[in-house]
Design a protein around this motif. Structure first.
Motif, short mmCIF file in Angstrom:
data_model
loop_
_atom_site.label_atom_id
_atom_site.label_comp_id
_atom_site.label_asym_id
_atom_site.label_seq_id
_atom_site.Cartn_x
_atom_site.Cartn_y
_atom_site.Cartn_z
N VAL A 220 0.83 -1.21 0.00
CA VAL A 220 0.00 0.00 0.00
C VAL A 220 0.87 1.26 0.00
O VAL A 220 2.01 1.24 0.46
CB VAL A 220 -0.99 0.06 1.20
N GLU B 248 0.83 7.44 1.60
CA GLU B 248 1.21 8.86 1.58
C GLU B 248 0.02 9.80 1.79
O GLU B 248 -0.98 9.74 1.07
CB GLU B 248 1.85 9.14 0.22
N THR B 249 0.10 10.66 2.77
CA THR B 249 -0.97 11.62 3.04
C THR B 249 -0.44 12.70 3.96
O THR B 249 0.64 12.53 4.55
CB THR B 249 -2.18 10.89 3.68
N PRO C 51 -10.06 6.11 1.09
CA PRO C 51 -9.30 5.57 2.20
C PRO C 51 -8.74 6.71 3.06
O PRO C 51 -8.39 7.77 2.56
CB PRO C 51 -8.15 4.84 1.50
N GLY D 268 -11.46 -1.59 6.40
CA GLY D 268 -12.41 -2.00 5.37
C GLY D 268 -11.75 -2.00 4.00
O GLY D 268 -10.86 -1.19 3.73
N LEU E 224 -13.53 -2.98 -1.94
CA LEU E 224 -13.95 -3.97 -2.95
C LEU E 224 -14.65 -5.18 -2.34
O LEU E 224 -15.12 -6.05 -3.07
CB LEU E 224 -12.75 -4.44 -3.77
N LEU F 57 -6.91 7.06 -4.39
CA LEU F 57 -7.06 5.60 -4.35
C LEU F 57 -7.32 5.08 -5.77
O LEU F 57 -6.67 4.14 -6.23
CB LEU F 57 -8.23 5.20 -3.44
C1 LIG Z 1 -2.32 7.45 -1.02
S1 LIG Z 1 -3.31 6.94 0.36
C2 LIG Z 1 -4.60 8.14 0.27
C3 LIG Z 1 -4.93 8.75 1.62
C4 LIG Z 1 -5.83 9.97 1.60
N1 LIG Z 1 -7.11 9.68 1.01
C5 LIG Z 1 -5.18 11.11 0.86
O1 LIG Z 1 -5.53 11.41 -0.28
O2 LIG Z 1 -4.28 11.76 1.42
C6 LIG Z 1 -4.02 5.45 -0.31
C7 LIG Z 1 -4.61 4.53 0.77
O3 LIG Z 1 -5.49 3.61 0.12
C8 LIG Z 1 -5.56 2.44 0.92
N2 LIG Z 1 -6.16 1.36 0.12
C9 LIG Z 1 -5.61 0.71 -0.94
N3 LIG Z 1 -6.48 -0.19 -1.44
C10 LIG Z 1 -7.61 -0.12 -0.68
C11 LIG Z 1 -8.85 -0.81 -0.71
N4 LIG Z 1 -9.11 -1.76 -1.62
N5 LIG Z 1 -9.78 -0.48 0.21
C12 LIG Z 1 -9.54 0.47 1.16
N6 LIG Z 1 -8.37 1.15 1.23
C13 LIG Z 1 -7.41 0.87 0.32
C14 LIG Z 1 -4.10 2.25 1.31
O4 LIG Z 1 -3.96 1.45 2.45
C15 LIG Z 1 -3.61 3.68 1.53
O5 LIG Z 1 -3.65 4.02 2.90
#
Ligand SMILES: C[S@@+](CC[C@H](N)C(=O)[O-])C[C@H]1O[C@@H](n2cnc3c(N)ncnc32)[C@H](O)[C@@H]1O
Length: 440
Positions: A64, A67-68, A103, A186, A189, A208
């Motif tokens: 994963v 980054e945020t 997410p 969660g 998908l 995401l």
């Molecule tokens: C780049 S971060 C985005 C965080 C925040 N939304 C932002 O834009 O700053 C992407 C996140 O998506 C989560 N993620 C990836 N696939 C996912 C899934 N199928 N369901 C839920 N979360 C998911 C990862 O764990 C990760 O923490």
């Protein structure tokens, strides 16, 4: 079992399209996990993976991109507060305002939503934010709510003074904002993910969809569409706007907020009309966006990865339901604001023309060059994007956003060393800013 088999598993399980994060990331994650469980080869690790849900979660954690940071794309939070805060067109009084961050990664996004709403004057009891992520590790950090410098970017850190207190190892978020957010693990998908419908006034699903292939993107957006109230707002990341337009969502006309209304909804706030019922997005028939992030994510452990583009590739389908006011800039908007709005709406030629005119008329300056870089990146013109970003950096070598976007472009063309240099420049600058902020 070959690498492709694991990539297929990741796509089916969590939606990740391995090509969006570059070829080496999955390979490296597999090596890490093989070493951790003591598998000698991929076939052995495949057995271990299939046999253990715990190991499945570990592999997910290893790929994963968490980054945020707080107030990432600040205008989104300003728009949220303006729309749903006291006196806003979307005010829910006397009901509770219900927001979703999915997410949420390590919590910066939902906590920013809480801070923005509280600062706008909404009382805490009238605010409920649900925050989901697939990563248990990210959620553990979110619940702890202690953050280091990397989570505080940019120069305006006044919110930190209001909502955080210094503790060993960082800054602890205060209870007022913390208690507004409930975290849960969660996977968007999962078939049974949040059953029910239309419960949220605003959904933040940012950064995401860029990691998914078009069918998975459409499937995910259908889930979000079900969860969003008919008159609600959907916020996505800058590189995901083209996808939303291609799926029939309508720009909410909030510059640089990357906010959308449901297909077929009218904006009650500006049109003064009733909100039309939402048309469900159908994954099977929705035209997939042609946009792919033009960037690869960096290696685990060096996961600075904001998207490099503001929108779709040039070939992305036009919105199916653009409102009549879509192209009308506000009367008092500056040329750059008009260009930003055009980029936000996917009118890339117009955005480019305005930026170029600005540069011709006023000479080189950072903001139009940065925006040009974003727009060229969005339409897949990587060389022009790089050229624009480099010119912006020539004028302001510490422009953090430009440094980060250019780093992603370099990653995408395989120049990992160049990307690393830019990221450490951005980090040095961030530390310097933070030290100056601490002294102030
Ligand atoms: C780049 S971060 C985005 C965080 C925040 N939304 C932002 O834009 O700053 C992407 C996140 O998506 C989560 N993620 C990836 N696939 C996912 C899934 N199928 N369901 C839920 N979360 C998911 C990862 O764990 C990760 O923490």
């Amino acid at each position: 079992m070959k690498l492709a088999g694991f990539e297929r598993w990741l796509k089916e399980t969590m939606g990740l399209d391995a090509s969006t994060i570059g070829p080496t990331i999955v390979d490296r994650a597999l090596r890490e996990r093989m070493a951790a469980v003591g598998s000698a080869d991929l076939a052995g690790y495949w057995q271990a993976l299939r046999a253990s849900p715990l190991e499945q979660q570990e592999l997910i954690e290893a790929v994963v991109v968490p980054e945020t940071w707080f107030f990432r794309d600040r205008e989104a939070f300003a728009a949220l507060a303006q729309r749903f805060g006291p006196g806003g067109a979307g005010e829910r009084a006397p009901e509770r305002l219900r927001l979703l961050s999915l997410p949420c990664s390590t919590g910066e996004e939902p906590y920013t939503m809480a801070m923005a709403m509280l600062d706008a004057g909404l009382s805490g009891e009238r605010l409920a934010i649900d925050a989901f992520d697939i990563s248990e590790r990210a959620l553990a950090k979110a619940r702890r709510a202690i953050y280091g410098n990397n989570s505080f970017r940019g120069s305006d850190l006044q919110y930190r003074e209001r909502h955080f207190s210094p503790v060993p190892g960082g800054w602890q978020l205060g209870a007022a904002a913390r208690e507004r957010v409930g975290f849960r693990q969660g996977n968007v998908l999962d078939i049974g993910f949040l059953p029910g419908a239309a419960v949220y006034d605003a959904v933040f699903c940012r950064n995401l969809l860029i990691y998914f292939d078009p069918p998975t993107q459409a499937r995910t957006v259908a889930v979000l569409d079900r969860l969003l109230r008919p008159d609600g707002l959907m916020f996505v990341g800058p590189a995901e706007t083209g996808l939303m337009l291609s799926l029939g969502f309508v720009s909410a006309q909030l510059p640089m907020a990357f906010a959308f209304r449901k297909p077929g909804a009218t904006d009650a706030a500006t049109a003064g009309a009733a909100v039309a019922p939402a048309r469900a997005v159908k994954p099977a028939t929705a035209k997939p966006a042609t946009a792919k992030p033009a960037t690869a994510a960096p290696a685990p452990g060096k996961r600075a990865s904001p998207p490099a583009a503001t929108g779709p590739a040039a070939t992305a389908p036009r919105p199916r339901t653009a409102p009549p006011t879509a192209t009308a800039p506000a009367a008092d908007a500056s040329p750059l604001q008009t260009a930003q709005r055009a980029a936000d709406d996917g009118r890339f030629d117009e955005a480019i023309a305005i930026c170029q005119a600005q540069l011709r008329e006023r000479g080189p300056s950072v903001e139009p060059l940065h925006l040009l870089g974003l727009v060229y990146g969005a339409i897949g013109q990587a060389t022009r994007a790089e050229d624009s970003f480099r010119k912006a950096l020539y004028l302001d070598p510490a422009h953090e956003e430009t440094l980060m976007h250019l780093a992603l472009l370099l990653d995408a063309k395989g120049d990992a060393a160049g990307a690393r240099v830019l990221r450490s420049r951005a980090q040095r600058h961030r530390k310097h800013e933070s030290r100056s902020g601490d002294r102030a």
